[in-house]
Write a protein that holds these residues in place. Structure first.
Motif, PDB file in Angstrom:
ATOM      1  N   ALA A 154      40.815  17.492 -37.917  1.00  0.00           N
ATOM      2  CA  ALA A 154      39.625  16.807 -37.391  1.00  0.00           C
ATOM      3  C   ALA A 154      38.384  17.698 -37.541  1.00  0.00           C
ATOM      4  CB  ALA A 154      39.842  16.430 -35.927  1.00  0.00           C
ATOM      5  N   VAL A 155      38.539  18.997 -37.271  1.00  0.00           N
ATOM      6  CA  VAL A 155      37.418  19.936 -37.404  1.00  0.00           C
ATOM      7  C   VAL A 155      36.959  20.012 -38.863  1.00  0.00           C
ATOM      8  CG1 VAL A 155      36.761  22.385 -37.246  1.00  0.00           C
ATOM      9  CG2 VAL A 155      37.944  21.299 -35.333  1.00  0.00           C
ATOM     10  N   GLN A 156      37.907  20.040 -39.799  1.00  0.00           N
ATOM     11  CA  GLN A 156      37.544  20.062 -41.229  1.00  0.00           C
ATOM     12  C   GLN A 156      36.716  18.828 -41.604  1.00  0.00           C
ATOM     13  OE1 GLN A 156      37.837  22.527 -43.336  1.00  0.00           O
ATOM     14  NE2 GLN A 156      39.026  23.802 -41.935  1.00  0.00           N
ATOM     15  N   ASP A 157      37.149  17.661 -41.124  1.00  0.00           N
ATOM     16  CA  ASP A 157      36.404  16.421 -41.401  1.00  0.00           C
ATOM     17  C   ASP A 157      35.013  16.461 -40.781  1.00  0.00           C
ATOM     18  OD1 ASP A 157      38.693  15.603 -42.637  1.00  0.00           O
ATOM     19  OD2 ASP A 157      39.055  13.839 -41.374  1.00  0.00           O
ATOM     20  N   MET A 158      34.969  16.933 -39.557  1.00  0.00           N
ATOM     21  CA  MET A 158      33.695  17.013 -38.828  1.00  0.00           C
ATOM     22  C   MET A 158      32.720  17.947 -39.563  1.00  0.00           C
ATOM     23  SD  MET A 158      32.310  16.193 -35.701  1.00  0.00           S
ATOM     24  CE  MET A 158      31.076  16.838 -34.572  1.00  0.00           C
ATOM     25  N   MET A 159      33.222  19.085 -40.020  1.00  0.00           N
ATOM     26  CA  MET A 159      32.363  20.042 -40.726  1.00  0.00           C
ATOM     27  C   MET A 159      31.875  19.474 -42.058  1.00  0.00           C
ATOM     28  SD  MET A 159      34.385  23.552 -39.770  1.00  0.00           S
ATOM     29  CE  MET A 159      33.582  24.523 -41.034  1.00  0.00           C
ATOM     30  N   TYR A 160      32.727  18.693 -42.709  1.00  0.00           N
ATOM     31  CA  TYR A 160      32.338  18.032 -43.961  1.00  0.00           C
ATOM     32  C   TYR A 160      31.146  17.103 -43.705  1.00  0.00           C
ATOM     33  CZ  TYR A 160      32.640  15.039 -48.102  1.00  0.00           C
ATOM     34  OH  TYR A 160      32.333  14.334 -49.247  1.00  0.00           O
ATOM     35  N   LEU A 161      31.241  16.322 -42.639  1.00  0.00           N
ATOM     36  CA  LEU A 161      30.160  15.381 -42.309  1.00  0.00           C
ATOM     37  C   LEU A 161      28.876  16.113 -41.891  1.00  0.00           C
ATOM     38  CD1 LEU A 161      32.225  12.718 -40.295  1.00  0.00           C
ATOM     39  CD2 LEU A 161      31.299  12.453 -42.597  1.00  0.00           C
ATOM     40  N   LEU A 162      29.020  17.125 -41.030  1.00  0.00           N
ATOM     41  CA  LEU A 162      27.840  17.885 -40.572  1.00  0.00           C
ATOM     42  C   LEU A 162      27.137  18.578 -41.741  1.00  0.00           C
ATOM     43  CD1 LEU A 162      29.218  19.554 -37.295  1.00  0.00           C
ATOM     44  CD2 LEU A 162      27.663  17.601 -37.445  1.00  0.00           C
ATOM     45  N   SER A 163      27.921  19.062 -42.695  1.00  0.00           N
ATOM     46  CA  SER A 163      27.352  19.761 -43.859  1.00  0.00           C
ATOM     47  C   SER A 163      26.599  18.800 -44.774  1.00  0.00           C
ATOM     48  CB  SER A 163      28.449  20.484 -44.648  1.00  0.00           C
ATOM     49  OG  SER A 163      29.061  21.456 -43.828  1.00  0.00           O
ATOM     50  N   ARG A 198      38.659  15.415 -23.986  1.00  0.00           N
ATOM     51  CA  ARG A 198      38.632  16.891 -24.020  1.00  0.00           C
ATOM     52  C   ARG A 198      38.882  17.426 -25.435  1.00  0.00           C
ATOM     53  NH1 ARG A 198      38.582  19.746 -19.268  1.00  0.00           N
ATOM     54  NH2 ARG A 198      40.111  21.373 -19.676  1.00  0.00           N
ATOM     55  N   GLN A 199      39.643  16.687 -26.228  1.00  0.00           N
ATOM     56  CA  GLN A 199      39.852  17.093 -27.618  1.00  0.00           C
ATOM     57  C   GLN A 199      38.553  16.931 -28.419  1.00  0.00           C
ATOM     58  OE1 GLN A 199      43.260  14.458 -28.263  1.00  0.00           O
ATOM     59  NE2 GLN A 199      44.561  16.244 -28.587  1.00  0.00           N
ATOM     60  N   ILE A 200      37.800  15.895 -28.113  1.00  0.00           N
ATOM     61  CA  ILE A 200      36.503  15.696 -28.780  1.00  0.00           C
ATOM     62  C   ILE A 200      35.536  16.806 -28.378  1.00  0.00           C
ATOM     63  CG2 ILE A 200      34.466  14.170 -28.915  1.00  0.00           C
ATOM     64  CD1 ILE A 200      36.456  11.792 -28.874  1.00  0.00           C
ATOM     65  N   GLN A 201      35.621  17.235 -27.131  1.00  0.00           N
ATOM     66  CA  GLN A 201      34.791  18.350 -26.662  1.00  0.00           C
ATOM     67  C   GLN A 201      35.087  19.618 -27.485  1.00  0.00           C
ATOM     68  OE1 GLN A 201      35.114  18.885 -22.375  1.00  0.00           O
ATOM     69  NE2 GLN A 201      34.010  20.836 -22.479  1.00  0.00           N
ATOM     70  N   VAL A 202      36.371  19.869 -27.730  1.00  0.00           N
ATOM     71  CA  VAL A 202      36.777  21.017 -28.560  1.00  0.00           C
ATOM     72  C   VAL A 202      36.270  20.834 -29.986  1.00  0.00           C
ATOM     73  CG1 VAL A 202      38.768  22.213 -29.589  1.00  0.00           C
ATOM     74  CG2 VAL A 202      38.805  21.568 -27.177  1.00  0.00           C
ATOM     75  N   LEU A 203      36.445  19.634 -30.500  1.00  0.00           N
ATOM     76  CA  LEU A 203      36.005  19.313 -31.868  1.00  0.00           C
ATOM     77  C   LEU A 203      34.523  19.641 -32.059  1.00  0.00           C
ATOM     78  CD1 LEU A 203      36.465  17.670 -34.616  1.00  0.00           C
ATOM     79  CD2 LEU A 203      35.688  15.678 -33.322  1.00  0.00           C
ATOM     80  N   ARG A 204      33.719  19.220 -31.102  1.00  0.00           N
ATOM     81  CA  ARG A 204      32.271  19.448 -31.213  1.00  0.00           C
ATOM     82  C   ARG A 204      31.919  20.927 -31.070  1.00  0.00           C
ATOM     83  NH1 ARG A 204      29.210  14.223 -28.642  1.00  0.00           N
ATOM     84  NH2 ARG A 204      27.395  15.470 -29.191  1.00  0.00           N
ATOM     85  N   GLY A 205      32.617  21.608 -30.164  1.00  0.00           N
ATOM     86  CA  GLY A 205      32.354  23.032 -29.965  1.00  0.00           C
ATOM     87  C   GLY A 205      32.766  23.896 -31.146  1.00  0.00           C
ATOM     88  N   ALA A 206      33.851  23.490 -31.813  1.00  0.00           N
ATOM     89  CA  ALA A 206      34.404  24.312 -32.906  1.00  0.00           C
ATOM     90  C   ALA A 206      33.719  24.060 -34.242  1.00  0.00           C
ATOM     91  CB  ALA A 206      35.901  24.039 -33.035  1.00  0.00           C
ATOM     92  N   CYS A 221      32.882  32.141 -32.873  1.00  0.00           N
ATOM     93  CA  CYS A 221      32.645  32.198 -31.427  1.00  0.00           C
ATOM     94  C   CYS A 221      33.763  31.502 -30.672  1.00  0.00           C
ATOM     95  CB  CYS A 221      31.318  31.517 -31.081  1.00  0.00           C
ATOM     96  SG  CYS A 221      29.915  32.580 -31.380  1.00  0.00           S
ATOM     97  N   PHE A 222      33.977  31.972 -29.456  1.00  0.00           N
ATOM     98  CA  PHE A 222      35.008  31.396 -28.600  1.00  0.00           C
ATOM     99  C   PHE A 222      34.356  30.487 -27.570  1.00  0.00           C
ATOM    100  CE2 PHE A 222      36.743  35.162 -30.443  1.00  0.00           C
ATOM    101  CZ  PHE A 222      38.055  34.811 -30.732  1.00  0.00           C
ATOM    102  N   ARG A 223      34.983  29.350 -27.326  1.00  0.00           N
ATOM    103  CA  ARG A 223      34.442  28.408 -26.347  1.00  0.00           C
ATOM    104  C   ARG A 223      35.579  27.859 -25.500  1.00  0.00           C
ATOM    105  NH1 ARG A 223      31.617  27.766 -31.223  1.00  0.00           N
ATOM    106  NH2 ARG A 223      29.439  28.406 -30.979  1.00  0.00           N
ATOM    107  N   ASP A 224      35.231  27.449 -24.288  1.00  0.00           N
ATOM    108  CA  ASP A 224      36.253  26.927 -23.370  1.00  0.00           C
ATOM    109  C   ASP A 224      35.901  25.487 -23.023  1.00  0.00           C
ATOM    110  OD1 ASP A 224      33.976  27.494 -21.924  1.00  0.00           O
ATOM    111  OD2 ASP A 224      35.076  27.915 -20.088  1.00  0.00           O
ATOM    112  N   LEU A 225      36.633  24.935 -22.070  1.00  0.00           N
ATOM    113  CA  LEU A 225      36.409  23.536 -21.677  1.00  0.00           C
ATOM    114  C   LEU A 225      35.838  23.417 -20.273  1.00  0.00           C
ATOM    115  CD1 LEU A 225      39.620  22.019 -23.247  1.00  0.00           C
ATOM    116  CD2 LEU A 225      37.292  21.356 -23.828  1.00  0.00           C
ATOM    117  N   SER A 226      35.468  24.552 -19.677  1.00  0.00           N
ATOM    118  CA  SER A 226      34.863  24.500 -18.347  1.00  0.00           C
ATOM    119  C   SER A 226      33.368  24.270 -18.493  1.00  0.00           C
ATOM    120  CB  SER A 226      35.074  25.812 -17.602  1.00  0.00           C
ATOM    121  OG  SER A 226      36.440  26.012 -17.369  1.00  0.00           O
TER     122      SER A 226
END
Length: 237
Positions: free
Chosen positions: A28-37, A58-66, A118-123
């Motif tokens: 999902a992150v690979q696809d997201m980065m393709y679109l953002l690029s 929460r998975q979408i939150q990770v997707l956007r952060g990563a 960078c490292f990100r959390d869900l809090s």
């Protein structure tokens, strides 16, 4: 009795604890980065990718952060400093960003390494900050880094609108006084804007700050390596 920590949410092990779920998120992150690029908007991209992989909130939150575009990643890397660059420098630290991330990490919550390293959390702060069992340890780790890196001064920036921001400011300043550290702490109405515009070197993993500041340092990555912190890390790229 205060038994608070920033550990996992119910359901996090189901969403992030298996290789199958992690592999799905990585795709999902690979696809997201393709679109953002290719200049697709973040919100539209995350909805499209989220639907395709049937991701939970929460998975979408990770997707956007990563995720970030190739241009953003390159731009951030160009501005990133090494620990050896920090000697005798003044650092501006994104208070809640760093503290909450460290508290989550020390509590055994899932921490995600994004495309920018960078490292990100869900809090999140959600309008109020509550001190937890790991707060003291988090501040001590920052202090250890401050001394070893021979930083001249550290300025903690906290969100003024967040309730208890004045209290955590006092905790940080009291700790600095007890340990004779050259620290300051300030409350700002718009800390992101302040950190991007007024700091020579920002310490944060906030994507907007990283895109708009002049220089930045990846403190969490440094501490994980340097202090050999035991963390529930998931590498997203």
């Amino acid at each position: 009795m205060n038994n608070r920590n920033r550990g996992k949410n119910t359901g996090d092990d189901v969403m992030f604890g298996s290789q199958k779920q992690v592999d799905k998120l990585k795709m999902a992150v690979q696809d997201m980065m393709y679109l953002l690029s290719r200049d697709y908007a973040e919100k539209a991209s995350s909805e499209l990718v989220g639907n395709r992989y049937k991701l939970k909130t929460r998975q979408i939150q990770v997707l956007r952060g990563a995720s970030a575009s190739e241009q953003q990643i390159q731009h951030r890397k160009n501005k990133q400093l090494e620990v050896s660059d920090l000697k005798n420098k003044i650092l501006y630290l994104d208070g809640f960003n760093v503290l909450i991330l460290m508290e989550s990490l020390l509590s055994g919550a899932y921490i995600f390494e994004g495309a920018d390293g960078c490292f990100r959390d869900l809090s999140g702060v959600h309008g109020t900050y509550k001190r937890v069992n790991q707060t003291q340890k988090a501040v001590e780790l920052v202090a250890g880094f401050f001394q070893k890196a021979e930083v001249q001064k550290l300025v903690w920036i906290f969100d003024k609108p967040v309730s208890n921001s004045g209290r955590i400011k006092e905790i940080v300043l009291d700790f600095a006084e007890e340990n004779k550290l050259n620290w300051e702490a300030e409350l700002e109405f718009n800390p992101d804007k302040f950190l991007a515009e007024n700091s020579e070197i920002a310490v944060s993993s906030d994507a907007w700050i990283l895109d708009h500041c002049s220089k930045w340092f990846n403190l969490i990555a440094h501490l994980i390596t340097e202090e050999k912190l035991d963390a529930n890390l998931i590498k997203m790229v």
